[in-house]
Design an enzyme around this catalytic site. Structure first.
Site, PDB file in Angstrom:
ATOM      1  N   GLU A 145      13.040 -15.950 -16.436  1.00 26.18           N
ATOM      2  CA  GLU A 145      13.072 -17.330 -15.913  1.00 26.18           C
ATOM      3  C   GLU A 145      11.722 -18.030 -16.028  1.00 26.18           C
ATOM      4  OE1 GLU A 145      14.384 -17.388 -11.838  1.00 26.18           O
ATOM      5  OE2 GLU A 145      16.215 -16.275 -12.251  1.00 26.18           O
ATOM      6  N   GLY A 146      10.736 -17.386 -16.642  1.00 30.56           N
ATOM      7  CA  GLY A 146       9.402 -17.958 -16.691  1.00 30.56           C
ATOM      8  C   GLY A 146       8.525 -17.561 -15.519  1.00 30.56           C
TER       9      GLY A 146
END
Lengths: 347, 347
Positions: A315-316
């Site tokens: 998701e970063g």
């Protein structure tokens, strides 16, 4: 696949880089005492083409969401419907990436590239297909889908830069995507499936065996095309990796620095550097993931990550965890007093 | 020196810790996928005595500034007057710590403990003396000065906690203070002077030899009292280290978590844990410094640092660089959606 060609990638600005190196020596700290942060500050100045550095005005995270056919092999601890559920969670602000982005002052965009469900119109505008082929026995994508996905990533990068983004952060989300990423990492770095496979979202021992077998089967089909980025994406990839590849290359074309996240974004970075040589100069590695293949990918990229905290969420989140180090590096170069300004005696 | 006694140090709250461990498993992420950040979140909950965690309302940096007699040996790249000049730089916002504190949302306090110059009244309220003895041939402090300095640190901790600080960050600044810190580190961990000595502010080869000799001479006087924290501070320390020792112990007594910085604060932490056993449960190591003795200190403290970026600046900058990871860890535990809230299928 001649449809995918990138213009020559510009270099970060050499004059600003030199000015930044000189400025580091004029600031009220022993030379080199901010270690890696000094190098980062110089890199930011070169990317911005100006010294002193400017604060980042509009840092943006783009999370590339997709399902993967190989999920049918039972390679994840989670059922495939979780991909769409997590898209909703990201849109409503409950996911780890939302908290990490808020903590770092970063705006969040979710791009549905190949989620196997209907998602809201604004995030589905660049959707290429639903899911992907089961990579152990069939191609992930058609040639047209690879081109469309790379183009989707390019377009998203253009949209973000045109919208004012001056720092980009990439993330990925989708059940079974570490199986795909580990396959690509093995194909690109030469490591064996058993060295590439990780627990991903926390798969148990039996699932781990199914995942290893799936990577081995997929690699048998992928290795023959490992030297050819677009064909590798077609045979063993997914629309999310292809879109990230286009995104990363185009961000460099647009002179916009990027913070990489974990394994999947690292694999896309290797592919993007192949398609658009020199693009890697515009990227920094946010973190070292707990996924074992990530280390081989980072070494091949020649990137030393900023933090190493055992994250494996995607998701970063790893990139976002590191982001304040980047803003600090830029601000130190831009905002600290010089010896002259402060009236401090030099060494 | 019976004047320095600390009450029993409370433990972080066990019930909140257990609730936090359980909550981590309920949040919309694979269990353990935030790695070290999950442990940190649990620790914050235990320190706060509540789960979900609260955002830190008033994080505060205290920089302990002092001169050291051993500077006369030519152990630093900078002349001694830089200590007072850098106090002014910190007060006017031009130092690295100011930028790092702003980047992390932390308020800055400078405490002159033993600067060899007059400093403004508000920061000189706890001043113990000017400088210290040349530790290779005389004691650093008198017994009364050690007690006064430890008490100064205690009082500053009380002032900060009474003022609402719910997270404390420690830093140090003063020419030649790594010579003192390396001596104490060698005395406390058993490493040899040549393994303890570092470049500090960037001393050249001849200065490095003078520094190594100074540490060796100081260690000859310090080793016999290495088992006795207050006498070690008297013989080989300085008023800044003594004040930090009192500050760290008192922060734990006041149930307030602390982020440690580099070598000097790490040495003070070892001394504080000796004077107030259990205090270390309230501290986290922000970073691993480039100063070689810091690694031995961290191992003896049993602390794994959050970042490792080659910093050796002091002023709390390493702790401040790591601080956003701490706020992220707390916010993730406090703000992420649970599976139930988000309607996401569990593993």
């Amino acid at each position: 696949m001649r449809d995918v060609e990138f213009p020559e990638v510009p270099r970060p600005d050499e004059q600003a880089r030199r000015q930044a190196v000189a400025r580091q020596e004029s600031l009220t700290k022993p030379v080199g005492s901010l270690g890696r942060l000094e190098e980062l500050g110089v890199w930011i100045a070169a990317c911005q083409g100006t010294c002193p550095t400017r604060p980042f005005a509009r840092p943006r995270l783009v999370v590339f969401a997709a399902d993967h056919g190989v999920a049918a092999n039972g390679v994840s601890a989670y059922p495939p419907e979780v991909t769409a559920q997590m898209v909703t969670n990201l849109l409503t602000g409950g996911a780890a990436a939302n908290v990490a982005a808020a903590n770092a002052g970063v705006g969040v965009r979710v791009a549905d590239i190949a989620v196997d469900a209907d998602t809201p119109g604004p995030i589905a505008g660049h959707k290429v297909r639903r899911g992907s082929g089961v990579i152990g026995r069939e191609d992930a994508l058609t040639e047209a889908e690879v081109v469309a996905a790379v183009q989707a990533g390019r377009t998203i990068a253009d949209e973000e830069v045109d919208g004012g983004a001056d720092l980009l952060v990439v993330g990925d989300m989708g059940i079974a995507n570490t199986t795909v990423a580990a396959t690509l990492a093995a194909a690109l770095t030469g490591i064996e499936p058993v060295a590439a496979v990780g627990r991903g979202s926390g798969v148990d021992d039996r699932g781990w065996m199914r995942k290893t077998t799936s990577i081995r089967d997929a690699l048998r089909r992928g290795r023959p095309v490992a030297h050819d980025p677009l064909n590798l994406l077609r045979v063993s990839g997914g629309a999310d990796v292809a879109a990230l590849t286009g995104f990363l290359a185009q961000a460099a074309v647009r002179r916009t620095p990027v913070v990489l996240d974990g394994l999947l974004t690292g694999v896309a970075a290797l592919l993007a550097e192949d398609l658009a040589p020199g693009a890697a100069r515009w990227w920094v590695a946010g973190h070292r993931s707990a996924e074992p293949a990530h280390d081989a990918v980072l070494r091949q990229l020649g990137k030393e990550p900023l933090v190493d905290l055992g994250l494996r969420l995607g998701e970063g989140t790893g990139a976002l965890a590191a982001l304040p180090l980047l803003t600090l590096a830029g601000r130190a170069l831009g905002e600290m007093a010089t010896y002259e300004e402060a009236g401090v005696s030099g060494p």
